[in-house]
Design a protein around this motif. Structure first.
Motif, PDB file in Angstrom:
ATOM      1  N   LEU A 175      54.540 -11.751  50.589  1.00 55.65           N
ATOM      2  CA  LEU A 175      54.791 -11.949  49.123  1.00 55.65           C
ATOM      3  C   LEU A 175      55.575 -13.160  48.997  1.00 55.65           C
ATOM      4  CD1 LEU A 175      53.558 -11.587  45.988  1.00 55.65           C
ATOM      5  CD2 LEU A 175      56.342 -10.246  45.512  1.00 55.65           C
ATOM      6  N   LYS A 176      56.335 -13.121  49.602  1.00 54.14           N
ATOM      7  CA  LYS A 176      57.736 -14.602  49.977  1.00 54.14           C
ATOM      8  C   LYS A 176      57.527 -15.828  50.504  1.00 54.14           C
ATOM      9  CE  LYS A 176      62.110 -15.611  51.282  1.00 54.14           C
ATOM     10  NZ  LYS A 176      63.162 -15.355  52.181  1.00 54.14           N
ATOM     11  N   ASP A 177      56.220 -15.249  51.820  1.00 54.85           N
ATOM     12  CA  ASP A 177      55.745 -16.623  52.569  1.00 54.85           C
ATOM     13  C   ASP A 177      54.928 -17.372  51.019  1.00 54.85           C
ATOM     14  OD1 ASP A 177      57.337 -15.719  54.858  1.00 54.85           O
ATOM     15  OD2 ASP A 177      55.298 -14.620  55.255  1.00 54.85           O
ATOM     16  N   GLY A 178      53.999 -16.654  50.598  1.00 57.72           N
ATOM     17  CA  GLY A 178      52.778 -17.024  49.712  1.00 57.72           C
ATOM     18  C   GLY A 178      53.136 -17.669  48.655  1.00 57.72           C
ATOM     19  N   ILE A 179      54.810 -16.757  48.559  1.00 62.48           N
ATOM     20  CA  ILE A 179      55.291 -17.915  47.013  1.00 62.48           C
ATOM     21  C   ILE A 179      55.495 -19.260  47.253  1.00 62.48           C
ATOM     22  CG2 ILE A 179      57.113 -18.516  45.657  1.00 62.48           C
ATOM     23  CD1 ILE A 179      56.480 -14.733  44.946  1.00 62.48           C
ATOM     24  N   GLU A 180      56.505 -19.178  49.027  1.00 61.76           N
ATOM     25  CA  GLU A 180      56.524 -20.491  49.476  1.00 61.76           C
ATOM     26  C   GLU A 180      56.015 -21.207  49.991  1.00 61.76           C
ATOM     27  OE1 GLU A 180      59.716 -18.771  52.265  1.00 61.76           O
ATOM     28  OE2 GLU A 180      61.145 -18.702  51.181  1.00 61.76           O
ATOM     29  N   ASP A 181      54.746 -20.728  50.495  1.00 56.24           N
ATOM     30  CA  ASP A 181      53.219 -21.837  50.394  1.00 56.24           C
ATOM     31  C   ASP A 181      53.133 -22.398  49.734  1.00 56.24           C
ATOM     32  OD1 ASP A 181      54.460 -21.304  53.288  1.00 56.24           O
ATOM     33  OD2 ASP A 181      53.084 -20.016  53.902  1.00 56.24           O
ATOM     34  N   GLY A 182      53.368 -22.189  48.369  1.00 56.49           N
ATOM     35  CA  GLY A 182      52.051 -22.435  46.778  1.00 56.49           C
ATOM     36  C   GLY A 182      50.773 -21.766  47.067  1.00 56.49           C
ATOM     37  N   PHE A 183      50.695 -20.267  47.511  1.00 60.52           N
ATOM     38  CA  PHE A 183      49.223 -19.767  47.240  1.00 60.52           C
ATOM     39  C   PHE A 183      49.862 -18.947  46.024  1.00 60.52           C
ATOM     40  CE2 PHE A 183      49.334 -20.253  51.773  1.00 60.52           C
ATOM     41  CZ  PHE A 183      48.033 -21.395  51.694  1.00 60.52           C
ATOM     42  N   LEU A 184      50.956 -18.756  45.804  1.00 62.90           N
ATOM     43  CA  LEU A 184      50.819 -17.312  44.759  1.00 62.90           C
ATOM     44  C   LEU A 184      52.158 -18.149  43.967  1.00 62.90           C
ATOM     45  CD1 LEU A 184      51.229 -14.185  47.074  1.00 62.90           C
ATOM     46  CD2 LEU A 184      49.246 -14.960  45.804  1.00 62.90           C
ATOM     47  N   SER A 185      51.903 -17.763  42.724  1.00 68.80           N
ATOM     48  CA  SER A 185      53.016 -17.874  41.649  1.00 68.80           C
ATOM     49  C   SER A 185      54.316 -16.914  41.567  1.00 68.80           C
ATOM     50  CB  SER A 185      52.769 -17.601  40.294  1.00 68.80           C
ATOM     51  OG  SER A 185      51.261 -18.784  39.936  1.00 68.80           O
ATOM     52  N   PRO A 186      55.781 -17.876  42.004  1.00 70.69           N
ATOM     53  CA  PRO A 186      56.840 -16.981  41.226  1.00 70.69           C
ATOM     54  C   PRO A 186      56.615 -16.098  40.384  1.00 70.69           C
ATOM     55  CG  PRO A 186      56.991 -18.747  41.185  1.00 70.69           C
ATOM     56  CD  PRO A 186      55.875 -19.231  41.555  1.00 70.69           C
ATOM     57  N   TYR A 187      57.760 -15.000  39.892  1.00 71.94           N
ATOM     58  CA  TYR A 187      56.986 -14.449  39.331  1.00 71.94           C
ATOM     59  C   TYR A 187      59.061 -13.661  38.702  1.00 71.94           C
ATOM     60  CZ  TYR A 187      58.128 -10.712  42.515  1.00 71.94           C
ATOM     61  OH  TYR A 187      58.802  -9.807  43.594  1.00 71.94           O
ATOM     62  N   ILE A 188      59.092 -13.600  37.331  1.00 66.56           N
ATOM     63  CA  ILE A 188      60.387 -13.199  36.713  1.00 66.56           C
ATOM     64  C   ILE A 188      60.039 -12.152  36.240  1.00 66.56           C
ATOM     65  CG2 ILE A 188      62.172 -13.550  35.481  1.00 66.56           C
ATOM     66  CD1 ILE A 188      61.161 -16.549  35.026  1.00 66.56           C
ATOM     67  N   ILE A 189      60.773 -10.611  36.933  1.00 62.66           N
ATOM     68  CA  ILE A 189      61.353  -9.661  35.823  1.00 62.66           C
ATOM     69  C   ILE A 189      61.753  -9.704  34.980  1.00 62.66           C
ATOM     70  CG2 ILE A 189      61.588  -6.928  36.345  1.00 62.66           C
ATOM     71  CD1 ILE A 189      60.719  -7.686  39.773  1.00 62.66           C
ATOM     72  N   LYS A 190      61.439  -9.071  33.900  1.00 63.07           N
ATOM     73  CA  LYS A 190      62.354  -8.649  32.400  1.00 63.07           C
ATOM     74  C   LYS A 190      62.187  -7.251  32.074  1.00 63.07           C
ATOM     75  CE  LYS A 190      60.906 -13.258  30.495  1.00 63.07           C
ATOM     76  NZ  LYS A 190      61.430 -14.111  29.519  1.00 63.07           N
ATOM     77  N   ARG A 191      63.489  -6.894  32.410  1.00 66.25           N
ATOM     78  CA  ARG A 191      63.588  -5.339  31.695  1.00 66.25           C
ATOM     79  C   ARG A 191      63.697  -5.833  30.328  1.00 66.25           C
ATOM     80  NH1 ARG A 191      64.042  -2.608  35.916  1.00 66.25           N
ATOM     81  NH2 ARG A 191      65.542  -3.499  37.559  1.00 66.25           N
ATOM     82  N   VAL A 192      62.436  -4.292  29.273  1.00 67.95           N
ATOM     83  CA  VAL A 192      62.307  -3.849  28.384  1.00 67.95           C
ATOM     84  C   VAL A 192      63.018  -2.770  27.847  1.00 67.95           C
ATOM     85  CG1 VAL A 192      60.955  -4.735  26.337  1.00 67.95           C
ATOM     86  CG2 VAL A 192      61.762  -5.885  28.520  1.00 67.95           C
ATOM     87  N   THR A 193      63.537  -2.519  26.967  1.00 69.50           N
ATOM     88  CA  THR A 193      64.017  -1.243  26.534  1.00 69.50           C
ATOM     89  C   THR A 193      63.131  -1.108  24.717  1.00 69.50           C
ATOM     90  OG1 THR A 193      66.339  -1.110  27.533  1.00 69.50           O
ATOM     91  CG2 THR A 193      65.228   0.633  26.248  1.00 69.50           C
ATOM     92  N   SER A 194      62.372   0.229  25.641  1.00 67.74           N
ATOM     93  CA  SER A 194      61.651   0.120  23.861  1.00 67.74           C
ATOM     94  C   SER A 194      62.063   1.060  22.763  1.00 67.74           C
ATOM     95  CB  SER A 194      59.800   0.418  23.786  1.00 67.74           C
ATOM     96  OG  SER A 194      59.772   1.477  23.154  1.00 67.74           O
ATOM     97  N   ASN A 195      62.595   0.629  21.699  1.00 63.71           N
ATOM     98  CA  ASN A 195      63.257   1.392  20.368  1.00 63.71           C
ATOM     99  C   ASN A 195      61.598   2.292  19.936  1.00 63.71           C
ATOM    100  OD1 ASN A 195      61.350  -0.395  18.706  1.00 63.71           O
ATOM    101  ND2 ASN A 195      62.887  -1.327  17.477  1.00 63.71           N
ATOM    102  N   ILE A 196      60.782   2.314  20.324  1.00 62.26           N
ATOM    103  CA  ILE A 196      59.748   3.415  19.567  1.00 62.26           C
ATOM    104  C   ILE A 196      60.324   5.656  20.668  1.00 62.26           C
ATOM    105  CG2 ILE A 196      57.709   4.246  20.255  1.00 62.26           C
ATOM    106  CD1 ILE A 196      57.153   1.266  20.076  1.00 62.26           C
TER     107      ILE A 196
END
Length: 196
Positions: A175-196
């Motif tokens: 996955l890292k190779d694919g992102i570095e070579d421009g075939f895949l988009s980088p992503y950001i992990i966001k942690r979300v806690t629900s109040n439900i």
């Protein structure tokens, strides 16, 4: 991977991250081995019709007219004079998507054991190499063929059987190779806690 086959390796594993072109890689591999005369008859096997249809379309555009054949459960018999065959395990082994036997016979036995020189197993981690799996009988039957597994799944406990069957991957494109070579988009992990 081509060099590994030329050097006599009969089980080859290619690991590529999702979206980095496993089908394109397999097309290049098969075409080079077919054009050189090393692999005259090829079976491309998957576990979903969508993947078989996509691969058939891509290969059919690259190969000579009438070289490729998409196997269907509705076929009375499979033709024996094509170069590259595309099918799903379920059609060839006579099981449903969960591996339960159906009233359909194991159709892969319509071919002689040494009919195929090369078998490409897309999504190889999905169970085709499990020793006790229903799909493994197909790979055992064609054991004389060079078998190339494609997977996007790195080695983990749950897919050790894939690595035990093929050995360590010849190609590792992460996955890292694919992102570095421009075939895949980088992503950001966001942690979300629900109040439900």
């Amino acid at each position: 991977a081509v060099q590994a086959v030329l050097n006599g390796k009969n089980r080859v594993l290619i690991t590529q991250a999702t979206g980095t072109g496993k089908t394109f890689t397999s097309l290049q591999l098969v075409y080079k081995l077919w054009k050189s005369g090393i692999s005259k008859r090829v079976l491309f096997i998957v576990d979903r019709n969508l993947l078989a249809d996509q691969a058939f379309q891509d290969f059919n555009n690259a190969f000579d007219k009438d070289s490729c054949y998409r196997m269907s459960p509705d076929d009375d018999t499979f033709p024996q004079g094509r170069a590259v065959y595309f099918g799903i395990y379920q059609t060839l082994v006579g099981v449903d998507d969960d591996g339960n036997p159906t009233n359909r016979p194991s159709r892969f036995k319509e071919f002689d054991k040494d009919f195929f020189d090369l078998i490409v197993i897309d999504e190889a981690h999905r169970g085709g190499t499990k020793e006790d799996g229903t799909w493994s009988e197909l790979l055992k039957y064609f054991s004389s063929a060079v078998q190339v597994g494609l997977t996007a799944t790195p080695k983990r406990d749950e897919n050790n059987n894939t690595y035990a069957y093929f050995g360590d991957a010849i190609v590792n494109y992460s996955l890292k190779d694919g992102i570095e070579d421009g075939f895949l988009s980088p992503y950001i992990i966001k942690r979300v806690t629900s109040n439900i």
